[in-house]
Design a protein around this motif. Structure first.
Motif, PDB file in Angstrom:
ATOM      1  N   VAL A  60      21.481  31.163 -50.970  1.00 32.29           N
ATOM      2  CA  VAL A  60      22.685  31.609 -50.258  1.00 32.29           C
ATOM      3  C   VAL A  60      23.849  30.680 -50.542  1.00 32.29           C
ATOM      4  O   VAL A  60      25.003  31.124 -50.675  1.00 32.29           O
ATOM      5  N   TRP A 109      25.453  31.605 -53.882  1.00 32.12           N
ATOM      6  CA  TRP A 109      26.063  32.934 -53.968  1.00 32.12           C
ATOM      7  C   TRP A 109      27.235  33.055 -52.997  1.00 32.12           C
ATOM      8  O   TRP A 109      27.385  32.251 -52.073  1.00 32.12           O
ATOM      9  N   ARG A 148      28.653  34.322 -49.836  1.00 31.25           N
ATOM     10  CA  ARG A 148      27.893  34.654 -48.634  1.00 31.25           C
ATOM     11  C   ARG A 148      28.233  36.032 -48.093  1.00 31.25           C
ATOM     12  O   ARG A 148      27.359  36.743 -47.594  1.00 31.25           O
ATOM     13  N   THR A 163      26.506  38.490 -50.179  1.00 34.73           N
ATOM     14  CA  THR A 163      25.072  38.404 -49.894  1.00 34.73           C
ATOM     15  C   THR A 163      24.721  39.226 -48.660  1.00 34.73           C
ATOM     16  O   THR A 163      23.710  39.948 -48.644  1.00 34.73           O
ATOM     17  N   PHE A 186      17.825  36.241 -46.133  1.00 32.09           N
ATOM     18  CA  PHE A 186      19.070  35.920 -46.826  1.00 32.09           C
ATOM     19  C   PHE A 186      20.285  36.225 -45.937  1.00 32.09           C
ATOM     20  O   PHE A 186      21.313  35.562 -46.059  1.00 32.09           O
ATOM     21  N   ALA A 205      23.281  33.193 -44.339  1.00 30.95           N
ATOM     22  CA  ALA A 205      24.624  33.499 -44.847  1.00 30.95           C
ATOM     23  C   ALA A 205      25.589  33.724 -43.693  1.00 30.95           C
ATOM     24  O   ALA A 205      26.729  33.246 -43.713  1.00 30.95           O
TER      25      ALA A 205
END
Length: 453
Positions: A71, A74, A76, A79, A119, A123
């Motif tokens: 996370v 990436w 967020r 995500t 995930f 995030a």
């Protein structure tokens, strides 16, 4: 109410994330409640229903830390959107479940849903400090914590009613709609620079270095990735205190989740309806406590909310579990009153703890810290569930539940260590101004994991 109104009026993106989180969590409760009812109806086995919940729980234990590290690499917001889309798509195989011979599909779907969900949560928790002003973070966390109680109250009732009315198909379609709506709301949030950690920068290549990385690269990268996922929680002293608190209280939560129903039925001599009333009262207390925390919480330091909330929650829990020893014929009435009252200190504890973690970590590693703590909490709860299931007959229901209250008080005392630590001068994380609870930021292990000394 001024702080609460100001937060909601000033921050459109926070309102969208808050609403999306509530809808997504409500979908989770619809799924869990509805499927538990349908699986038991199809199989007639409580073991089958329990196995379904275990399948959704395992990914948090096994993969929570690594999910948090990903996370941080990436975007967020994207995500969270992708997680909702994958959650909705992953439910579709449930539409072909029509008998015991296809019940395995339910387990596969719950395993998928549990994996994707790990995930979304870190995030969301890592994104919230970027959506509000620092002075509003406690209020924002209090409202966000309220989502769990509101979702349980709405989703639990909707899941049971939908399953009884339309079966697995109706539960599936309602849940797909909830995740789709949550994803749509998140697409309305303005993109922002999250300053999350990117992939490590490799050193200049040499012939020997290329050969060495070719031979050992996968192993070294896996080891450094695991170190990046787990390292911040172990290396930073305040976070070690938080980790100890999470483990202590997680075991107690597992014990309580296993033995609370037997406590109401066997110890308080309540009926199934009485148990439902107690659970509903618990949700109502959580909602009221969350609103009260959102209104008054910003007047106090986060660490004090954490400590005071933990100590008072543990004390009230001890009253709940021990009053039958003194008032043998009191029934469930005192328990109902206490579970409503405990909603306020429990909300203070959770909100303070969440804010302390956010203040204690740099934005670049916030996701992996929440992931690691989530995995530790899940493992501790599984331990508590095992203790409650295997030791209740030998030790006694009241004795084990009393240990849960004592664990909360012990966790509050442990949090006082953080109180002393937070009084020392500290450097605030890069994305937040200095506050009274902000210890030094933790260097990002990802940035140096693959670099030679």
């Amino acid at each position: 109410m001024g702080a609460l109104r100001q937060l909601l009026l000033q921050h459109r993106d926070y309102r969208l994330v808050l609403s999306a989180g509530l809808i997504s969590l409500t979908g989770d409760w619809i799924l869990r409640t509805g499927l538990a009812y349908q699986v038991f109806l199809i199989t007639g086995s409580t073991l089958a229903s329990g196995g379904m919940l275990l399948a959704s729980f395992l990914p948090q234990v096994l993969l929570g830390s690594l999910a948090g590290a990903l996370v941080d690499r990436w975007d967020r917001l994207r995500t969270m959107i992708a997680a909702n889309v994958l959650l909705a798509a992953g439910l579709l195989p449930l539409l072909i479940v029509d008998g015991p011979d296809r019940i395995w599909i339910v387990y596969a779907v719950m395993l998928w849903e549990g994996t994707v969900q790990i995930f979304f949560e870190p995030a969301e928790k890592a994104l919230i400090p970027l959506l509000v002003d620092p002075r509003q973070l406690i209020t924002a966390n209090a409202l966000n914590a309220q989502n769990a109680d509101v979702a349980r109250l709405i989703g639990g009732a909707a899941g049971g009613a939908t399953a009884a009315w339309g079966g697995i198909g109706a539960v599936t379609l309602l849940n797909v709609s909830s995740f789709a709506l949550s994803a749509f709301l998140l697409t309305r949030v303005a993109p922002r620079d999250e300053k999350a950690a990117g992939p490590p920068t490799d050193p200049p290549a040499t012939a020997a270095g290329v050969a060495r990385r070719t031979a050992t690269g996968p192993v070294r990268r896996l080891r450094s990735f695991c170190s990046a996922a787990l390292g911040p929680t172990w290396q930073h002293r305040p976070l070690r205190v938080v980790l100890g608190f999470v483990v202590l209280t997680g075991v107690g939560q597992g014990i309580m989740s296993t033995l609370f129903a037997p406590f109401v039925v066997d110890v308080l001599h309540g009926s199934g309806a009485a148990y439902g009333t107690v659970v509903s009262a618990q949700a109502v207390g959580g909602i009221a406590g969350g609103l009260a925390t959102a209104v008054i919480g910003s007047r106090f330091r986060a660490v004090r909310l954490w400590v005071f909330g933990a100590l008072l929650t543990g004390a009230i829990d001890l009253v709940i579990f021990c009053y039958p020893l003194v008032l043998r014929d009191a029934g469930v009435g005192p328990a109902i009153v206490c579970v409503v009252v405990v909603g306020l200190p429990a909300s203070l504890m959770f909100t303070g703890l969440m804010t302390v973690i956010q203040d204690a970590t740099d934005n670049a590693i916030r996701g992996r810290v929440f992931g690691a703590l989530g995995a530790a909490e899940a493992a501790s709860m599984l331990t508590g569930i095992a203790i409650g299931a295997t030791c209740a007959d030998a030790v006694g229901i009241i004795a084990l539940l009393t240990a849960q209250g004592v664990g909360l008080i012990a966790g509050g005392c442990l949090a006082m260590v953080f109180t002393r630590r937070s009084a020392e001068p500290a450097t605030a994380p890069a994305d937040r101004p200095a506050t009274a609870t902000a210890p030094p930021a933790v260097p990002d292990p990802v940035e140096r994991a693959d670099r030679p000394a």
